[in-house]
Enzyme design. Structure first.
Site, PDB file in Angstrom:
ATOM      1  CG  ASN A   1       7.617   4.973   6.112  1.00 55.49           C
ATOM      2  OD1 ASN A   1       8.676   4.399   5.945  1.00 55.49           O
ATOM      3  ND2 ASN A   1       6.887   4.826   7.190  1.00 55.49           N
TER       4      ASN A   1
ATOM      5  CG  PHE B   1      -0.932  18.379   7.604  1.00 55.20           C
ATOM      6  CD1 PHE B   1      -2.050  17.733   8.117  1.00 55.20           C
ATOM      7  CD2 PHE B   1      -1.116  19.537   6.862  1.00 55.20           C
ATOM      8  CE1 PHE B   1      -3.324  18.234   7.884  1.00 55.20           C
ATOM      9  CE2 PHE B   1      -2.381  20.045   6.623  1.00 55.20           C
ATOM     10  CZ  PHE B   1      -3.489  19.376   7.144  1.00 55.20           C
TER      11      PHE B   1
ATOM     12  N   GLY C   1       0.615  -2.199   6.564  1.00 53.10           N
ATOM     13  CA  GLY C   1       0.209  -2.961   5.393  1.00 53.10           C
ATOM     14  C   GLY C   1       0.400  -4.454   5.516  1.00 53.10           C
ATOM     15  NE  ARG C   2       4.241  -8.300   7.016  1.00 53.13           N
ATOM     16  CZ  ARG C   2       5.151  -8.996   7.695  1.00 53.13           C
ATOM     17  NH1 ARG C   2       6.142  -8.357   8.316  1.00 53.13           N
ATOM     18  NH2 ARG C   2       5.101 -10.305   7.753  1.00 53.13           N
TER      19      ARG C   2
ATOM     20  CE1 TYR D   1      12.222  15.092  14.411  1.00 48.81           C
ATOM     21  CE2 TYR D   1      10.110  14.050  14.806  1.00 48.81           C
ATOM     22  CZ  TYR D   1      11.077  14.497  13.932  1.00 48.81           C
ATOM     23  OH  TYR D   1      10.898  14.352  12.580  1.00 48.81           O
TER      24      TYR D   1
ATOM     25  N   GLY E   1       1.073   8.770   0.763  1.00 50.66           N
ATOM     26  CA  GLY E   1       1.728   9.948   0.211  1.00 50.66           C
ATOM     27  C   GLY E   1       3.206   9.747  -0.052  1.00 50.66           C
TER      28      GLY E   1
ATOM     29  CB  THR F   1       3.072   4.840  10.339  1.00 52.04           C
ATOM     30  OG1 THR F   1       2.328   6.049  10.160  1.00 52.04           O
ATOM     31  CG2 THR F   1       3.455   4.272   8.978  1.00 52.04           C
TER      32      THR F   1
ATOM     33  N   PRO G   1       0.839  -1.213   0.000  1.00 49.65           N
ATOM     34  CG  PRO G   1      -0.688  -1.559   1.706  1.00 49.65           C
ATOM     35  CD  PRO G   1       0.640  -2.016   1.216  1.00 49.65           C
TER      36      PRO G   1
END
Length: 573
Positions: free
Chosen positions: A163, A228, A291-292, A493, A160, A239, A157
């Site tokens: 990832n 976004f 998508g798994r 982060y 956008g 995710t 899949p």
């Protein structure tokens, strides 16, 4: 209006290439972030070049290097797909929505991590999808799923393409046909249950499109990840994404109340219920599944009325420790702000260096802080967002003001917050810019309890610096911000960068990345807070959730997908 202003048009300095198929689905550049004709430059940012020289030793004087991206230089493997399967796919979605040309296949090969960008720029294409299919509705998705299983093909899949954890590329040694299932035509808000505050949204709707549709009805989903402008709600669910306003609205696992998935066993339908007691949560299994377990086709999301007022205020703290302690206290308020963010001194310096000018007011402020005994090299910038009724926002601001004062901070008003709001989606463009100049930059993020947060921060900074030392990189850069707060902990982060010069950047990157990730685990944090596992973080999965947890996960994937047709190799092999 809750939708942040779209600023996907920062400084531009060169034309770029992209691909727009007949279906009209929007894609990013095949070689970098964002859209055609958009790039970063620093001509109007006088502090940027000196900052970069000091941070990573990169000299930005002189002529910019020529663009190093030329699609004609790539060697793209020929598609491996039978005429029968190609005919069947066209029969499902129409010939115009089955694409096997080289450029769209390359667009669908990688995400946008630094590893992805380095590989694509060097022409490293060991395996690309053989065909890209654009279904137009849920029935077509299910029919393609059934075709893929029957033909023993691989189905990946694609939302956008933003990832950064290696969740998109086909396995290098895959001999079966690989189908990239692009969900971009499924981009509608189907309906809104106004009594319940629930919106049913097709999985391929990108952030700006779904917010525009919701805003017209007076609603917002309140989910604004860094990606976004170029990511989809289906990708957010796949995710376990978090957004910049998750302190108020929750991350995507809180927002997702129901989901529809095309699976090998037929459509999986989880109704949008407020809560259930129906055994282990299948909804939780879909969240973060990459998508798994099948292809997400629609999401029932909790939505909220557009607020009467929305404001982001900026604050300075004398140290990062003071900022972390303030964020902890803010997280315990009965009425939570929508954004709580504080940058360490390094990231604060970076933020100030990307400004177009230094105002007179800012110069005066810094002199005042110095007279108060602040070390400006340790000063940390914070943003706190407030929204709701005017009375509610006023109460929140008053409570936060007291906490800031308690920890020695100072409020500096709306101006920096407005700039942050306008530019917060633009940072990835700087990474492409640095690559042109021989510099590599990427990110790792984590979450930990408040009691462990400082250890995670300081030990991870030290781990990155030690990795640079071992590699002979001097200087190397690492900076951090706290981006999401919870009652029990927060997300940290980290951004790291270095100049690789004539050396192969990927081995260097791997040493620094591994040092940072292992530090997370060793200090009681998780392998990722919101960027997912993919292949980039899978080496740490067993340490994070224990060997027994990984065994359960493998068993789940094998039971749902015994033929390993769905995005094989992601999360766990």
């Amino acid at each position: 209006m809750t939708t942040p202003p779209s600023t996907d048009r920062p400084d531009t300095d060169r034309p770029t290439a992209t691909h727009n198929p007949a279906s009209g689905v929007k894609h990013m550049k095949w070689w970098g972030w964002g859209v055609e004709g958009v790039a970063f430059h620093f001509d109007d940012k006088p502090k940027f070049a000196p900052f970069v020289k000091q941070a990573v030793g990169l000299d930005l004087s002189g002529e910019a290097p020529p663009a190093s991206v030329d699609f004609s230089t790539l060697t793209v493997p020929a598609p491996k797909i039978s005429d029968d399967l190609l005919t069947e796919l066209r029969g499902v979605v129409g010939s115009e929505n089955v694409i096997s040309d080289d450029e769209p296949r390359v667009v669908h090969t990688y995400g946008k991590s630094i590893r992805d960008l380095l590989r694509i720029r060097s022409g490293d294409l060991p395996r690309v999808p053989d065909v890209v299919a654009y279904p137009g509705d849920e029935d077509e998705v299910q029919r393609i799923v059934d075709l893929a299983v029957a033909a023993d093909a691989v189905l990946i899949p694609f939302g956008g393409g933003s990832n950064i954890s290696g969740s998109l590329q086909p396995p290098a040694g895959e001999t079966r046909t690989v189908i990239s299932l692009d969900m971009g035509r499924l981009n509608k808000v189907l309906d809104v249950d106004e009594d319940s505050g629930l919106a049913r949204i097709q999985a391929g709707a990108q952030g700006p499109d779904l917010e525009e549709q919701l805003n017209k009805r007076g609603w917002t989903v309140g989910h604004f990840p860094d990606s976004f402008n170029h990511s989809t709600i289906g990708g957010w669910v796949a995710t376990r994404s978090s957004g910049m306003q998750s302190d108020k609205f929750g991350d995507i696992s809180d927002i997702t109340r129901g989901v529809r998935v095309a699976t090998p066993s037929g459509p999986l339908v989880l109704r949008p219920l407020p809560s259930t007691s129906t055994g282990p949560s299948v909804r939780e299994m879909i969240l973060g599944s990459e998508g798994r377990l099948g292809v997400i086709t629609a999401v029932s999301a909790q939505v909220h009325r557009l607020p009467e007022e929305r404001v982001i205020l900026a604050y300075f703290y004398p140290t990062f420790d003071a900022g972390l302690e303030a964020m902890h206290d803010i997280s315990l308020l009965d009425s939570r702000p929508s954004i709580t963010r504080v940058s360490d001194a390094g990231e604060t310096g970076f933020t100030l260096a990307t400004a177009k000018k230094t105002s007179v007011g800012q110069t005066v402020l810094f002199k005042v802080l110095q007279r108060r005994g602040w070390d400006l090299d340790k000063m940390c910038l914070s943003f706190v967002g407030f929204e709701g009724t005017k009375a509610h926002v006023a109460r929140q601001q008053a409570a936060v003001k007291e906490i800031v004062k308690k920890h020695g901070g100072m409020g500096v008003g709306k101006g920096p917050g407005v700039l942050y709001d306008q530019k917060k989606f633009d940072t990835p463009y700087i990474r492409d810019f640095l690559l042109d100049w021989g510099g590599a930059a990427d990110v790792s993020e984590t979450a930990a309890p408040w009691s462990r947060l400082k250890d995670v921060y300081y030990n991870t900074i030290d781990a990155a610096k030690q990795a640079y030392k071992e590699l002979g990189i001097d200087p190397g850069w690492v900076m951090c911000h706290l981006s999401h707060s919870y009652h029990s902990g927060a997300c940290l982060y980290f951004t790291f960068a270095f100049v690789y010069g004539d050396r192969d950047p990927l081995p260097l990157y791997e040493v620094v990345k591994k040092a940072i990730q292992q530090s997370f685990i060793d200090n009681g944090a998780t392998l990722s807070h919101h960027h997912a596992v993919g292949t980039e973080h899978s080496p740490w999965l067993s340490q994070d959730i224990s060997p027994a947890g990984e065994k359960i996960m493998k068993g789940l994937f094998a039971a749902v997908d015994p033929g390993s047709n769905f995005n094989p190799g992601k999360i766990t092999s």
